[in-house]
Design a protein around this motif. Structure first.
Motif, short mmCIF file in Angstrom:
data_model
loop_
_atom_site.label_atom_id
_atom_site.label_comp_id
_atom_site.label_asym_id
_atom_site.label_seq_id
_atom_site.Cartn_x
_atom_site.Cartn_y
_atom_site.Cartn_z
N ALA A 68 0.82 -1.21 0.00
CA ALA A 68 0.00 0.00 0.00
C ALA A 68 0.85 1.26 0.00
O ALA A 68 0.54 2.23 -0.70
CB ALA A 68 -0.93 0.00 1.21
N ARG B 54 2.25 1.99 -3.52
CA ARG B 54 1.20 1.76 -4.52
C ARG B 54 1.64 2.23 -5.91
O ARG B 54 2.10 3.35 -6.09
CB ARG B 54 -0.05 2.51 -4.08
CG ARG B 54 -1.21 2.43 -5.04
CD ARG B 54 -2.43 3.13 -4.51
NE ARG B 54 -2.10 4.38 -3.83
CZ ARG B 54 -3.00 5.28 -3.48
NH1 ARG B 54 -4.28 5.07 -3.73
NH2 ARG B 54 -2.63 6.39 -2.87
N ARG C 168 -3.78 -4.40 2.15
CA ARG C 168 -3.41 -3.42 1.10
C ARG C 168 -4.62 -2.63 0.66
O ARG C 168 -4.57 -1.39 0.57
CB ARG C 168 -2.79 -4.14 -0.09
CG ARG C 168 -2.40 -3.18 -1.22
CD ARG C 168 -2.05 -3.90 -2.51
NE ARG C 168 -1.66 -2.95 -3.54
CZ ARG C 168 -2.54 -2.28 -4.30
NH1 ARG C 168 -3.84 -2.45 -4.12
NH2 ARG C 168 -2.12 -1.44 -5.23
N SER C 169 -5.73 -3.32 0.37
CA SER C 169 -6.93 -2.64 -0.10
C SER C 169 -7.46 -1.64 0.93
O SER C 169 -7.83 -0.51 0.60
CB SER C 169 -8.00 -3.67 -0.44
OG SER C 169 -9.21 -3.05 -0.81
N SER C 170 -7.48 -2.06 2.18
CA SER C 170 -8.00 -1.20 3.24
C SER C 170 -7.10 0.02 3.46
O SER C 170 -7.58 1.15 3.66
CB SER C 170 -8.13 -1.99 4.54
OG SER C 170 -8.73 -1.23 5.55
N VAL D 179 -4.99 1.39 1.22
CA VAL D 179 -5.08 2.26 0.05
C VAL D 179 -6.31 3.15 0.15
O VAL D 179 -6.27 4.35 -0.17
CB VAL D 179 -5.10 1.42 -1.24
CG1 VAL D 179 -5.55 2.27 -2.43
CG2 VAL D 179 -3.73 0.82 -1.51
N ASP D 180 -7.42 2.56 0.63
CA ASP D 180 -8.63 3.35 0.81
C ASP D 180 -8.42 4.47 1.82
O ASP D 180 -8.88 5.60 1.63
CB ASP D 180 -9.77 2.44 1.26
CG ASP D 180 -11.05 3.20 1.54
OD1 ASP D 180 -11.62 3.77 0.61
OD2 ASP D 180 -11.48 3.22 2.72
N GLN D 181 -7.71 4.19 2.91
CA GLN D 181 -7.46 5.19 3.94
C GLN D 181 -6.46 6.25 3.48
O GLN D 181 -6.57 7.42 3.84
CB GLN D 181 -6.94 4.52 5.21
CG GLN D 181 -7.98 3.67 5.93
CD GLN D 181 -9.17 4.48 6.39
OE1 GLN D 181 -9.03 5.61 6.84
NE2 GLN D 181 -10.35 3.89 6.28
N ASP E 207 -6.23 7.65 0.75
CA ASP E 207 -6.89 8.65 -0.10
C ASP E 207 -7.87 9.52 0.68
O ASP E 207 -8.51 10.39 0.08
CB ASP E 207 -7.64 7.95 -1.26
CG ASP E 207 -6.68 7.29 -2.23
OD1 ASP E 207 -5.55 7.77 -2.35
OD2 ASP E 207 -7.08 6.29 -2.87
N ARG E 208 -7.99 9.30 1.98
CA ARG E 208 -8.94 10.07 2.78
C ARG E 208 -8.38 11.46 3.11
O ARG E 208 -7.18 11.66 3.21
CB ARG E 208 -9.28 9.32 4.07
CG ARG E 208 -9.97 7.98 3.85
CD ARG E 208 -11.35 8.16 3.27
NE ARG E 208 -12.02 6.90 3.04
CZ ARG E 208 -12.82 6.31 3.94
NH1 ARG E 208 -13.01 6.89 5.12
NH2 ARG E 208 -13.41 5.17 3.64
N ALA F 209 -7.67 1.33 9.21
CA ALA F 209 -7.80 0.22 8.26
C ALA F 209 -7.92 -1.13 8.94
O ALA F 209 -8.11 -2.15 8.28
CB ALA F 209 -6.58 0.21 7.33
#
Length: 338
Positions: free
Chosen positions: A144, A147, A221-223, A225-227, A229-230, A255
């Motif tokens: 992450a 990325r 990683r997915s969780s 990456v989402d954070q 971008d916050r 996350a």
């Protein structure tokens, strides 16, 4: 001013009382769902026995030509002459008192048979779980934070490759390389206890953890990456906080919810997959006992192990659900809003 302060304290107390009541309702709801799930699972586990071809009496008297009197005696001894509903009530009542019945194969109490093998399986699952948490989360964090770069793609390719390796194939490869060719680890048995047992469980734990590391790594990683971008992460970065601090306080902590949820789901998978690994490494654990008991129609042992797996899965997931609002208060706020 005094009246305003008193009113504020009153509102704070009422808000705290409401939050406490909401927490109690949440806990009561989880416990009720847990009890209902275990009850339904016990019904399914017990009555599925009557759908399986084979007769326990024939197994008990295998190799003989029993008289009708002998058949009647064995049937009465194991309670097989009772109506199914009464057998179920006796079974559940006994389990609540710690009595899981008698093994048809070993002619011992089921609790004794399982208890002798449980430490090996628990050690295997705990060691594999530690590997999954450390390697999986570390791989997800590294991917992450890099990325779109070469390191991110390398981690994803590595995880995808590992995910395609079944546990039994991984076990064979590990034995061939690290036990046979290099001689670093033993390939059979669970050792003599203590550090020797831990040494014997290294390869089995790796074989068990391989597939699950992939799942935890990708979810992490997915969780993350989402954070990343916050907006709150951008604000924390603009305030001059160190990158490590931002990742630890504002990314990884937020996350952790999905990671915890997946970890709860892994419990049943680890317990079930342990049977394959235990067979490959000659471990006398609960998983290999389950396979043997299914093959030999030892219904009391099969029922007890399956129900224990279901209970472990349900209890761990209930604990994860209760811990998630404490770790991530936003989930509790969302639940309250709903």
């Amino acid at each position: 001013m005094a009246l305003a302060d008193q009113a504020g304290r009153s509102v704070a107390r009422s808000g705290g009382a409401w939050a406490g009541a909401a927490t109690l309702r949440r806990v009561a709801g989880k416990l009720g769902a847990l009890a209902l799930t275990l009850f339904l699972a016990s019904l399914l586990v017990f009555f599925s026995r009557f759908l399986v071809p084979g007769d326990p009496v024939s197994f008990l008297l295998r190799g003989r030509k029993p008289s009708p009197e002998a058949v009647a005696q064995v049937t009465e001894q194991y309670g097989l002459d009772l109506p199914p509903w009464q057998q179920y009530l006796n079974w559940v009542t006994g389990m609540l008192q710690g009595d899981f019945g008698r093994s048809l194969q070993y002619r011992q109490d089921v609790a004794t048979v399982i208890g002798e093998r449980l430490p090996v399986t628990l050690g295997l699952v705990l060691m594999a779980g530690l590997m999954i948490a450390v390697v999986g989360i570390a791989a997800g964090v590294v991917a992450a934070l890099n990325r779109g770069r070469v390191l991110d793609r390398a981690v994803l390719i590595g995880l995808t490759t590992l995910g395609a390796i079944p546990s039994f194939v991984g076990a064979i490869v590990l034995i061939a390389v690290f036990a046979v060719q290099l001689g670093w680890f033993p390939s059979f048995g669970s050792g003599e206890g203590g550090l020797d047992t831990a040494y014997h469980l290294v390869l089995p734990s790796i074989a068990l953890a391989i597939v699950f590391v992939v799942l935890v790594g990708k979810v992490t990683r997915s969780s993350m990456v989402d954070q990343l971008d916050r907006e709150h992460v951008e604000v924390a970065t603009s305030r001059g906080l160190k990158r490590a601090t931002v990742v630890r306080r504002h990314v990884l902590r937020n996350a952790i919810g999905p990671i915890l949820t997946v970890s709860g789901l892994l419990v049943a998978g680890l317990l079930v997959a342990s049977s394959i690994v235990e067979a490959a490494f000659g471990l006398a654990g609960v998983g290999s006992l389950l396979v043997q008991s299914v093959d030999r129609l030892d219904f009391p042992v099969v029922q007890a192990i399956v129900l224990l797996v279901v209970a472990a899965f349900v209890v761990v997931n209930a604990i994860v659900d209760l811990l998630e609002p404490w770790i991530d208060p936003r989930s509790a706020a969302g639940a309250g809003a709903r």
